[in-house]
Design a protein around this motif. Sequence first.
Motif, mmCIF file in Angstrom:
data_model
loop_
_atom_site.group_PDB
_atom_site.id
_atom_site.type_symbol
_atom_site.label_atom_id
_atom_site.label_comp_id
_atom_site.label_asym_id
_atom_site.label_seq_id
_atom_site.Cartn_x
_atom_site.Cartn_y
_atom_site.Cartn_z
ATOM 1 N N GLU A 38 101.699 64.076 52.169
ATOM 2 C CA GLU A 38 101.213 62.691 52.076
ATOM 3 C C GLU A 38 100.112 62.430 53.097
ATOM 4 O O GLU A 38 99.135 61.728 52.805
ATOM 5 N N LEU A 39 100.260 62.980 54.274
ATOM 6 C CA LEU A 39 99.228 62.798 55.290
ATOM 7 C C LEU A 39 97.934 63.502 54.879
ATOM 8 O O LEU A 39 96.838 62.946 55.050
ATOM 9 N N ALA B 105 96.040 61.565 52.530
ATOM 10 C CA ALA B 105 95.352 60.446 53.179
ATOM 11 C C ALA B 105 94.213 60.926 54.069
ATOM 12 O O ALA B 105 93.596 60.127 54.789
ATOM 13 N N VAL C 299 104.164 57.673 57.794
ATOM 14 C CA VAL C 299 102.842 57.810 57.186
ATOM 15 C C VAL C 299 101.963 56.614 57.531
ATOM 16 O O VAL C 299 100.781 56.765 57.890
ATOM 17 N N SER C 300 102.522 55.422 57.446
ATOM 18 C CA SER C 300 101.768 54.209 57.765
ATOM 19 C C SER C 300 101.302 54.198 59.218
ATOM 20 O O SER C 300 100.153 53.870 59.527
ATOM 21 N N THR D 209 98.491 56.721 59.800
ATOM 22 C CA THR D 209 97.212 56.198 59.314
ATOM 23 C C THR D 209 96.622 55.200 60.314
ATOM 24 O O THR D 209 95.414 55.213 60.597
#
Length: 307
Positions: free
Chosen positions: A206-207, A210, A297-298, A301
Amino acid sequence: MEMRAVYAGCLAELMEQDRRVCVLDADLAKASGTRKLYERFPEQMFDCGVAEQNMASIAAGLASYGFRPWIESFTPFATRRICDQIAISISYAGQNVKVVGTDPGISAELNGGTHMSMEDIGVLRSVPGVVIFEPVDEVQLRAAMPVLNAYEGCVYMRLFRKELPTVFDENYRFDLFKADVLKEGRDLSIFVSGFLTRDVLDVQDELRAAGIDAEVVNVHTIKPIDRETVIASARKTGAVLTVENHNVIGGLHSAVLEALSEEKIPAVAVGVKDRFGEVGKMPYLREILGMTKADIVSAATKAVSLK
């Protein structure tokens, strides 16, 4: 295998090799996984009852006569309840005692807020001479136990009692005072402790989606923190995320920021935001306390955006 079973098995090996090794519990041998050791080592096991301060004082006395005692209880009772005994009778007196706190942070689950210690690292990190260690899986715990036993001084270990997913393989080489770089990266340094290490590794896809190439560092020893590895990683990536099952005040996040105090590097934290716990299962507690994979993840980011 449950972490407490690994812990008890390692203790059995140590007790068999050295009759000076002994275990003191506060009426929680079943919970800690050490009840069967009473049958094998009746002269090296001591049930001190629900009297944790006395247990710590007895351990200090045993250590002063050359024994190598391990004391165990639920995390809040092994830290904040016996802080004075650890500070004065054990660390100030230079006694060789190992302290084990089980069910750290949200892993206390249904025992609720009274048993859910979010501050244990913060409590003991301020006591001079105390080493603070948190194993990430059974491989690391097996490798660490003889090292901890051989270390001359007070060590506090945060022990997750149940099973944990594997992070390390059989080739792992443990160094008590050296953090483990699990994955190298260029955009973000993620410093993580305890069971959340597996979660950080699991969100790498997921990273990457992103646009974040994250470096993952398991900080198994929060005190003394491996400043060299922390600083080198943070300088390389230019952004930091800490992930921990603890209050972000006084724990891993604080330790990392202290190491980076002279560096101008943005840092974001995933962890408990200065509040008490409550009754609940792990998924619920992760959700309300902001410790899910989505939260990691948030936060990652956000950390990269601050560069």
